[in-house]
Design an enzyme around this catalytic site. Structure first.
Site, PDB file in Angstrom:
ATOM      1  N   HIS A   1       0.809  -1.218   0.000  1.00 12.66           N
ATOM      2  CA  HIS A   1       0.000   0.000   0.000  1.00 12.66           C
ATOM      3  C   HIS A   1       0.844   1.271   0.000  1.00 12.66           C
ATOM      4  CE1 HIS A   1      -3.109  -2.956   1.120  1.00 12.66           C
ATOM      5  NE2 HIS A   1      -3.899  -2.136   0.457  1.00 12.66           N
TER       6      HIS A   1
ATOM      7  N   ARG B   1     -15.293  -5.314   1.607  1.00 11.81           N
ATOM      8  CA  ARG B   1     -15.231  -3.887   1.313  1.00 11.81           C
ATOM      9  C   ARG B   1     -15.302  -3.700  -0.190  1.00 11.81           C
ATOM     10  NH1 ARG B   1     -10.124  -1.894  -0.239  1.00 11.81           N
ATOM     11  NH2 ARG B   1     -10.673   0.128   0.584  1.00 11.81           N
TER      12      ARG B   1
ATOM     13  N   GLU C   1     -14.674  -3.178  -7.379  1.00 15.99           N
ATOM     14  CA  GLU C   1     -14.166  -4.449  -6.844  1.00 15.99           C
ATOM     15  C   GLU C   1     -14.881  -4.731  -5.524  1.00 15.99           C
ATOM     16  OE1 GLU C   1      -9.544  -4.157  -8.427  1.00 15.99           O
ATOM     17  OE2 GLU C   1      -9.962  -4.079  -6.287  1.00 15.99           O
TER      18      GLU C   1
ATOM     19  N   TYR D   1      -3.697   8.939  -8.803  1.00 19.23           N
ATOM     20  CA  TYR D   1      -3.372   7.581  -8.366  1.00 19.23           C
ATOM     21  C   TYR D   1      -4.287   6.550  -9.042  1.00 19.23           C
ATOM     22  CZ  TYR D   1      -2.908   3.359  -5.805  1.00 19.23           C
ATOM     23  OH  TYR D   1      -2.732   2.032  -5.526  1.00 19.23           O
TER      24      TYR D   1
HETATM   25  C1  HEM Z   1      -4.926  -0.418  -3.112  1.00 20.32           C
HETATM   26  C2  HEM Z   1      -7.173   0.000   1.139  1.00 20.32           C
HETATM   27  C3  HEM Z   1      -6.789  -4.763   1.844  1.00 20.32           C
HETATM   28  C4  HEM Z   1      -3.868  -5.019  -1.964  1.00 20.32           C
HETATM   29  C5  HEM Z   1      -5.655   0.071  -2.062  1.00 20.32           C
HETATM   30  C6  HEM Z   1      -6.219   1.405  -1.999  1.00 20.32           C
HETATM   31  C7  HEM Z   1      -6.827   1.516  -0.809  1.00 20.32           C
HETATM   32  C8  HEM Z   1      -6.671   0.280  -0.101  1.00 20.32           C
HETATM   33  C9  HEM Z   1      -7.563   2.746  -0.274  1.00 20.32           C
HETATM   34  C10 HEM Z   1      -6.180   2.455  -3.122  1.00 20.32           C
HETATM   35  C11 HEM Z   1      -7.236   2.035  -4.123  1.00 20.32           C
HETATM   36  C12 HEM Z   1      -7.599   3.011  -5.227  1.00 20.32           C
HETATM   37  O1  HEM Z   1      -7.530   4.227  -5.091  1.00 20.32           O
HETATM   38  O2  HEM Z   1      -8.046   2.537  -6.293  1.00 20.32           O
HETATM   39  C13 HEM Z   1      -7.281  -1.261   1.700  1.00 20.32           C
HETATM   40  C14 HEM Z   1      -7.990  -1.577   2.922  1.00 20.32           C
HETATM   41  C15 HEM Z   1      -7.893  -2.928   3.105  1.00 20.32           C
HETATM   42  C16 HEM Z   1      -7.103  -3.442   2.004  1.00 20.32           C
HETATM   43  C17 HEM Z   1      -8.707  -0.544   3.791  1.00 20.32           C
HETATM   44  C18 HEM Z   1      -8.416  -3.835   4.188  1.00 20.32           C
HETATM   45  C19 HEM Z   1      -9.337  -3.490   5.055  1.00 20.32           C
HETATM   46  C20 HEM Z   1      -5.904  -5.230   0.920  1.00 20.32           C
HETATM   47  C21 HEM Z   1      -5.385  -6.572   0.904  1.00 20.32           C
HETATM   48  C22 HEM Z   1      -4.548  -6.643  -0.156  1.00 20.32           C
HETATM   49  C23 HEM Z   1      -4.566  -5.351  -0.825  1.00 20.32           C
HETATM   50  C24 HEM Z   1      -5.689  -7.691   1.903  1.00 20.32           C
HETATM   51  C25 HEM Z   1      -3.776  -7.877  -0.549  1.00 20.32           C
HETATM   52  C26 HEM Z   1      -2.524  -7.883  -0.785  1.00 20.32           C
HETATM   53  C27 HEM Z   1      -3.925  -3.795  -2.606  1.00 20.32           C
HETATM   54  C28 HEM Z   1      -3.211  -3.499  -3.832  1.00 20.32           C
HETATM   55  C29 HEM Z   1      -3.498  -2.173  -4.167  1.00 20.32           C
HETATM   56  C30 HEM Z   1      -4.400  -1.678  -3.133  1.00 20.32           C
HETATM   57  C31 HEM Z   1      -2.323  -4.470  -4.604  1.00 20.32           C
HETATM   58  C32 HEM Z   1      -2.916  -1.405  -5.351  1.00 20.32           C
HETATM   59  C33 HEM Z   1      -1.576  -0.841  -4.896  1.00 20.32           C
HETATM   60  C34 HEM Z   1      -0.767  -0.244  -6.031  1.00 20.32           C
HETATM   61  O3  HEM Z   1      -1.150   0.782  -6.585  1.00 20.32           O
HETATM   62  O4  HEM Z   1       0.286  -0.818  -6.356  1.00 20.32           O
HETATM   63  N1  HEM Z   1      -5.958  -0.603  -0.898  1.00 20.32           N
HETATM   64  N2  HEM Z   1      -6.755  -2.411   1.178  1.00 20.32           N
HETATM   65  N3  HEM Z   1      -5.392  -4.522  -0.132  1.00 20.32           N
HETATM   66  N4  HEM Z   1      -4.618  -2.676  -2.203  1.00 20.32           N
HETATM   67 FE1  HEM Z   1      -5.643  -2.546  -0.505  1.00 20.32          FE
END
Ligand code: HEM
Length: 337
Positions: free
Chosen positions: A189, A219, A264, A315
């Site tokens: 993240h 979520r 998603e 972003y």
């Molecule tokens: C991106 C929050 C769980 C993988 C993001 C973003 C947020 C976020 C706010 C930006 C999304 C956007 O603007 O489109 C959270 C929250 C989580 C969670 C609150 C759990 C409550 C996870 C989990 C994974 C994950 C379990 C697994 C590995 C990713 C990835 C991205 C992402 C790969 C894109 C990052 C990039 O730009 O390289 N997440 N996430 N997330 N999240 Fe999470």
């Protein structure tokens, strides 16, 4: 909950009825937006979320697309050696969900020391020994992901952190699973703006680490995608990146069919046997022309896009498409200022 089998070709109406519209307010900001999995959420057009795994009219098309992607880029499937038990745990958990929610087409039965799995949608009738890879035609994670529309990441919990150490991800929204595998939740993240200073990601991390065996939350996340392309991962950027420019430079009337709201639905599940966290990511796409058939959605999407701060716009990679999307909603989508 029992659902009808997918028989017909994709129908825009049913897609809209089941679409997980992601905006609860006129303003969108990042938050630790989790709620328990399981019960259906109503929307202005219908409802979504009655089951964790969803089979719909796009089943065949999407699993064919996953198969094609995995064949051309095997790095979309990864399982670090210590994650093999979690991959089995994940496979059986998904099979149990499918057998419960789609009993007309999926069954799972114990036969002595073997399991018998049937998936009539893919003509599969297979008997296997849990933990013995020689009894499956392919590794457990890719085997089960070839039968569902969801992407999966498995996270290991050790040294007070979560690590994304296995998964099958073919429909990434502008990131690379091959690059992220082996990284920690906090590292992954790293590039996301705002979430660190606002404590969103530390809260999410602490929440996930405390998840108990069998607990399951969900979520949503969202972005805009051109032409309904599911595979917008970093690796294939040269194939889909220029489409954003085409939206900005092409005729406005085309935007309704070419620009999609992409939601998603993500489930976070603590697996009972391995203690890993299973992260399900299911991608839903709705063209603006369909979105605009629901006036509340058109109004709200316009407000959210208009209000979104520039760092989040950048972003999300919607700098070129946001403005034409809003203009189309005003010109053809019934939105009045
Ligand atoms: C991106 C929050 C769980 C993988 C993001 C973003 C947020 C976020 C706010 C930006 C999304 C956007 O603007 O489109 C959270 C929250 C989580 C969670 C609150 C759990 C409550 C996870 C989990 C994974 C994950 C379990 C697994 C590995 C990713 C990835 C991205 C992402 C790969 C894109 C990052 C990039 O730009 O390289 N997440 N996430 N997330 N999240 Fe999470």
């Amino acid at each position: 909950m029992t659902r009808r089998l997918p028989t017909a070709a994709p129908s825009p109406t049913s897609t809209t009825e089941r679409f997980p519209f992601p905006f609860l307010h006129d303003q969108y900001r990042y938050s630790t937006n989790v709620e328990p999995s399981g019960s259906a959420n109503s929307t202005a057009a219908g409802s979504w979320g009655g089951t964790r795994i969803v089979i719909d009219d796009h089943y065949r098309a999407e699993i064919d697309e996953r198969h094609r992607i995995l064949r051309s880029d095997p790095s979309r499937h990864q399982c670090l050696p210590h994650m093999v038990p979690a991959a089995w745990d994940c496979m059986l958990t998904v099979m149990r969900d499918l057998a419960t929610d789609y009993p007309e087409s999926m069954t799972l039965a114990r036969e002595g020391n073997r399991w018998r799995w049937k998936n009539l949608l893919k003509n599969i009738d297979h008997s296997f020994v849990y933990g013995d890879e020689s009894t499956l035609p392919e590794p457990p994670l890719s085997y089960i992901c070839s039968q569902i529309q969801e992407d999966i990441v498995l996270l290991d919990q050790r040294d007070g952190q979560l690590w994304a150490d296995a998964g099958v991800v073919t429909f990434a929204a502008d990131w690379s699973f091959g690059f992220d595998v082996g990284m920690s939740f906090l590292q992954i993240h790293g590039p996301v703006p705002r979430i660190h200073s606002e404590g969103v990601i530390t809260r999410a991390h602490n929440f996930l680490m405390r998840l108990e065996s069998g607990q399951s939350y969900r979520r949503t996340n969202w972005t805009l995608t051109v032409d309904g392309t599911l595979d917008t991962s970093t690796e294939t950027y040269p194939m889909w990146g220029r489409d954003r420019r085409a939206i900005a430079e092409g005729p406005l009337e085309d935007v309704g069919d070419r620009l999609y709201l992409r939601t998603e639905v993500q489930h976070l599940i603590r697996l009972a046997n391995s203690n890993a966290i299973m992260f399900l990511i299911r991608t839903y796409l709705l063209p603006f022309r369909e979105l605009a058939t629901v006036p509340d959605w058109a109004e709200r999407t316009h407000k959210v896009l208009e209000d979104l701060p520039l760092d989040m716009v950048e972003y999300k990679g919607i700098g070129r498409t946001r403005e034409p999307g809003m203009r189309w909603l005003r010109t053809y989508g019934g939105v009045e200022l």
